[in-house]
Design a protein around this motif. Structure first.
Motif, mmCIF file in Angstrom:
data_model
loop_
_atom_site.group_PDB
_atom_site.id
_atom_site.type_symbol
_atom_site.label_atom_id
_atom_site.label_comp_id
_atom_site.label_asym_id
_atom_site.label_seq_id
_atom_site.Cartn_x
_atom_site.Cartn_y
_atom_site.Cartn_z
ATOM 1 N N ILE A 1 29.395 -17.228 45.768
ATOM 2 C CA ILE A 1 28.595 -16.916 44.578
ATOM 3 C C ILE A 1 27.494 -15.916 44.918
ATOM 4 C CG2 ILE A 1 26.918 -17.870 42.942
ATOM 5 C CD1 ILE A 1 28.636 -20.443 42.946
ATOM 6 N N ILE A 2 26.777 -16.150 46.011
ATOM 7 C CA ILE A 2 25.699 -15.238 46.409
ATOM 8 C C ILE A 2 26.260 -13.853 46.728
ATOM 9 C CG2 ILE A 2 23.970 -14.759 48.182
ATOM 10 C CD1 ILE A 2 23.515 -17.783 48.374
ATOM 11 N N GLU A 3 27.367 -13.820 47.489
ATOM 12 C CA GLU A 3 27.966 -12.534 47.866
ATOM 13 C C GLU A 3 28.410 -11.743 46.645
ATOM 14 O OE1 GLU A 3 30.930 -9.585 48.788
ATOM 15 O OE2 GLU A 3 31.325 -11.447 47.685
ATOM 16 N N ARG A 4 29.044 -12.428 45.683
ATOM 17 C CA ARG A 4 29.543 -11.752 44.482
ATOM 18 C C ARG A 4 28.403 -11.277 43.587
ATOM 19 N NH1 ARG A 4 33.964 -9.206 44.634
ATOM 20 N NH2 ARG A 4 32.959 -8.929 46.651
ATOM 21 N N VAL A 5 27.370 -12.093 43.433
ATOM 22 C CA VAL A 5 26.231 -11.697 42.601
ATOM 23 C C VAL A 5 25.580 -10.438 43.161
ATOM 24 C CG1 VAL A 5 23.895 -12.350 41.886
ATOM 25 C CG2 VAL A 5 25.760 -13.997 41.669
ATOM 26 N N ALA B 1 31.342 -29.074 41.343
ATOM 27 C CA ALA B 1 32.256 -28.437 40.395
ATOM 28 C C ALA B 1 31.527 -27.664 39.295
ATOM 29 C CB ALA B 1 33.161 -29.485 39.763
ATOM 30 N N ILE B 2 30.462 -28.231 38.744
ATOM 31 C CA ILE B 2 29.809 -27.607 37.587
ATOM 32 C C ILE B 2 29.281 -26.196 37.893
ATOM 33 C CG2 ILE B 2 27.832 -27.786 36.022
ATOM 34 C CD1 ILE B 2 28.299 -30.829 36.008
ATOM 35 N N PRO B 3 28.511 -25.994 38.981
ATOM 36 C CA PRO B 3 28.064 -24.623 39.279
ATOM 37 C C PRO B 3 29.222 -23.675 39.569
ATOM 38 C CG PRO B 3 26.790 -26.242 40.536
ATOM 39 C CD PRO B 3 27.945 -26.969 39.945
ATOM 40 N N ALA B 4 30.267 -24.197 40.217
ATOM 41 C CA ALA B 4 31.415 -23.353 40.538
ATOM 42 C C ALA B 4 32.130 -22.881 39.277
ATOM 43 C CB ALA B 4 32.381 -24.110 41.450
ATOM 44 N N VAL B 5 32.338 -23.800 38.321
ATOM 45 C CA VAL B 5 33.018 -23.441 37.076
ATOM 46 C C VAL B 5 32.179 -22.445 36.266
ATOM 47 C CG1 VAL B 5 33.805 -24.317 34.847
ATOM 48 C CG2 VAL B 5 34.359 -25.565 36.932
ATOM 49 N N LEU B 6 30.881 -22.712 36.160
ATOM 50 C CA LEU B 6 30.002 -21.803 35.414
ATOM 51 C C LEU B 6 29.976 -20.415 36.057
ATOM 52 C CD1 LEU B 6 26.974 -24.174 34.632
ATOM 53 C CD2 LEU B 6 28.758 -23.397 33.056
ATOM 54 N N SER B 7 29.907 -20.379 37.379
ATOM 55 C CA SER B 7 29.891 -19.101 38.095
ATOM 56 C C SER B 7 31.202 -18.352 37.915
ATOM 57 C CB SER B 7 29.632 -19.335 39.583
ATOM 58 O OG SER B 7 28.368 -19.925 39.785
ATOM 59 N N TYR B 8 32.308 -19.082 37.984
ATOM 60 C CA TYR B 8 33.622 -18.448 37.819
ATOM 61 C C TYR B 8 33.746 -17.824 36.435
ATOM 62 C CZ TYR B 8 38.668 -17.849 37.543
ATOM 63 O OH TYR B 8 39.927 -17.325 37.375
ATOM 64 N N ASN B 9 33.304 -18.534 35.423
ATOM 65 C CA ASN B 9 33.358 -17.991 34.063
ATOM 66 C C ASN B 9 32.485 -16.754 33.922
ATOM 67 O OD1 ASN B 9 35.092 -20.035 33.234
ATOM 68 N ND2 ASN B 9 33.443 -21.344 32.474
ATOM 69 N N TRP B 10 31.318 -16.780 34.563
ATOM 70 C CA TRP B 10 30.440 -15.613 34.525
ATOM 71 C C TRP B 10 31.079 -14.434 35.263
ATOM 72 C CZ3 TRP B 10 27.725 -12.714 38.234
ATOM 73 C CH2 TRP B 10 26.763 -11.828 37.711
ATOM 74 N N PHE B 11 31.711 -14.718 36.404
ATOM 75 C CA PHE B 11 32.373 -13.664 37.177
ATOM 76 C C PHE B 11 33.472 -12.987 36.359
ATOM 77 C CE2 PHE B 11 31.363 -15.966 41.428
ATOM 78 C CZ PHE B 11 30.096 -15.405 41.434
ATOM 79 N N VAL C 1 36.150 -19.726 44.236
ATOM 80 C CA VAL C 1 35.184 -20.455 43.408
ATOM 81 C C VAL C 1 35.899 -21.196 42.288
ATOM 82 C CG1 VAL C 1 33.173 -20.226 41.903
ATOM 83 C CG2 VAL C 1 33.343 -18.838 43.960
ATOM 84 N N GLY C 2 36.882 -20.543 41.675
ATOM 85 C CA GLY C 2 37.631 -21.180 40.614
ATOM 86 C C GLY C 2 38.391 -22.401 41.098
#
Length: 209
Positions: free
Chosen positions: A32-36, A172-182, A117-118
């Motif tokens: 998540i940090i790397e992608r952001v 799971a929750i931060p991963a799912v939210l991050s994946y959707n944002w990505f 992440v997904g």
């Protein structure tokens, strides 16, 4: 129930699945940090700002200046425009094909690692539930060994087992939210690249006429 226990004691009570979830969490946070950071660096210039400069240079017959501009800007839109400008003067089909290929290459770069992440977002809950089921099975198997204190053992065992469910949700929750944002961010990048490719083809065709 856990007010007198340390974090390490609570983690240990969750069993091996907690450690697996911790590993998933570390991987997820790192991606998540790397992608952001990656997306932020490639959003430093908007498509409109880049193309205004390209249009100005091409209209003034300074194509090389436009090429140099795109080389100095590390964004997907600039990379796509560069692929087209490098073939300036060639057939429209060749220019369009070159930019389509570059769009594919840049999209692959944008999508790198987000599948991890997904996957973590989709499986962390189930890993937590697995730990909970194992913990409950273990708690009930201890009833016969505990004698008159059997219910206390079961209550404690179930409470400890539910740690795994909570941990799974926290991962799971931060991963799912991050994946959707990505995925939404990538869609925006792709739209910008496609618009840039279309605009550059039109610009080159107008200039040739």
């Amino acid at each position: 129930m856990f007010k007198d226990q340390s974090i390490l004691q609570i983690i240990s009570a969750g069993g091996f699945t907690i450690y697996l979830l911790i590993l998933c969490s570390i991987i997820s946070i790192a991606v998540i940090i790397e992608r952001v950071v990656y997306y932020k660096r490639r959003s430093s210039f908007s498509r409109t700002a880049i193309f205004d400069q390209i249009r100005k240079e091409v209209s003034a017959n300074h194509v090389l200046n436009a090429v140099g501009l795109c080389k100095n800007i590390d964004t997907p839109v600039a990379k796509v425009a560069l692929a087209g400008l490098n073939l300036h003067g060639h057939d429209e089909k060749l220019v369009a094909n070159a930019m389509e290929r570059e769009i594919t290459i840049e999209t692959i770069k944008l999508e790198r690692f987000i599948g991890i992440v997904g996957s973590i977002g989709g499986t962390a809950v189930y890993i937590g539930l697995l730990g909970t089921v194992i913990g409950i099975m273990r708690a009930f198997s201890d009833i016969g060994k505990a004698g008159s204190g059997g219910m206390n053992v079961v209550t404690l065992g179930i409470s400890e087992a539910l740690i795994c469910t909570a941990a799974g949700l926290l991962v799971a929750i931060p991963a799912v939210l991050s994946y959707n944002w990505f995925t939404r961010k990538i869609d925006n990048f792709v739209i910008d690249m496609e618009l840039a490719a279309s605009e550059l083809v039109d610009l080159i065709c107008i200039k040739k006429k």
